[in-house]
Motif scaffolding. Structure first.
Motif, PDB file in Angstrom:
ATOM      1  N   ASN A 152      20.713 136.328  33.021  1.00 56.49           N
ATOM      2  CA  ASN A 152      20.439 137.536  32.250  1.00 56.49           C
ATOM      3  C   ASN A 152      18.986 137.619  31.773  1.00 56.49           C
ATOM      4  O   ASN A 152      18.512 138.696  31.452  1.00 56.49           O
ATOM      5  CB  ASN A 152      21.393 137.637  31.063  1.00 56.49           C
ATOM      6  N   ARG A 153      18.282 136.497  31.744  1.00 58.38           N
ATOM      7  CA  ARG A 153      16.883 136.510  31.295  1.00 58.38           C
ATOM      8  C   ARG A 153      15.932 136.993  32.393  1.00 58.38           C
ATOM      9  O   ARG A 153      14.751 137.216  32.136  1.00 58.38           O
ATOM     10  CB  ARG A 153      16.458 135.120  30.837  1.00 58.38           C
ATOM     11  N   HIS A 176      23.923 134.931  38.505  1.00 60.36           N
ATOM     12  CA  HIS A 176      23.124 135.773  37.620  1.00 60.36           C
ATOM     13  C   HIS A 176      22.498 134.985  36.479  1.00 60.36           C
ATOM     14  O   HIS A 176      23.103 134.065  35.932  1.00 60.36           O
ATOM     15  CB  HIS A 176      24.060 136.863  37.061  1.00 60.36           C
ATOM     16  N   LYS A 220      27.299 132.951  35.765  1.00 60.45           N
ATOM     17  CA  LYS A 220      26.072 132.613  35.036  1.00 60.45           C
ATOM     18  C   LYS A 220      25.739 131.168  35.381  1.00 60.45           C
ATOM     19  O   LYS A 220      26.176 130.248  34.719  1.00 60.45           O
ATOM     20  CB  LYS A 220      26.271 132.826  33.543  1.00 60.45           C
ATOM     21  N   ARG A 278      18.955 141.143  36.463  1.00 58.05           N
ATOM     22  CA  ARG A 278      19.558 142.269  35.728  1.00 58.05           C
ATOM     23  C   ARG A 278      19.595 143.523  36.590  1.00 58.05           C
ATOM     24  O   ARG A 278      20.578 144.264  36.589  1.00 58.05           O
ATOM     25  CB  ARG A 278      18.792 142.532  34.427  1.00 58.05           C
TER      26      ARG A 278
END
Length: 113
Positions: free
Chosen positions: A8-9, A6, A31, A14
């Motif tokens: 998040n940006r 993942h 991440k 998301r």
């Protein structure tokens, strides 16, 4: 255990995470920009996806265009480039057991839940 690689940006990432949350199934978040996959881990992911390494590369990233686009590269060199520059890794990637999928569009994740 389900794993999502993942960022998040990324809006698609998301959305993929949201689909996993709504599924009610247990999962872990990796991440990958902070915890970069090793070459061995990336080779395993590529194998589970059933694709060639170049198919996991985000070819519109500036890093790719500036440093790699016009080079003749082996699969091993492409994997090394992704480890060195994890922004090049397509996202999100979801792994469920022996199945994996790139969540583009995010709804594709539902195929392996």
């Amino acid at each position: 255990m389900i794993t999502i690689y993942h960022n998040n940006r990324c809006s698609k990432s998301r959305c993929g995470l949201e689909l996993l949350e709504k599924s009610g199934k247990a999962f872990e978040i990796k991440k990958y920009l902070d915890d970069v996959p090793s070459e061995k881990e990336l080779k395993n992911i590529i194998s589970l996806l059933g694709i060639k390494p170049i198919e996991l590369v985000r070819k519109n990233e500036a890093i790719w265009k500036e440093q790699y686009k016009d080079k003749e590269m082996s699969d091993s060199e492409i994997i090394s480039a992704m480890v060195k520059n994890p922004k090049l890794i397509e996202r999100p990637i979801v792994i469920n057991g022996k199945k994996a999928i790139i969540g583009r569009p995010p709804e594709k994740i539902l195929e392996i839940l």
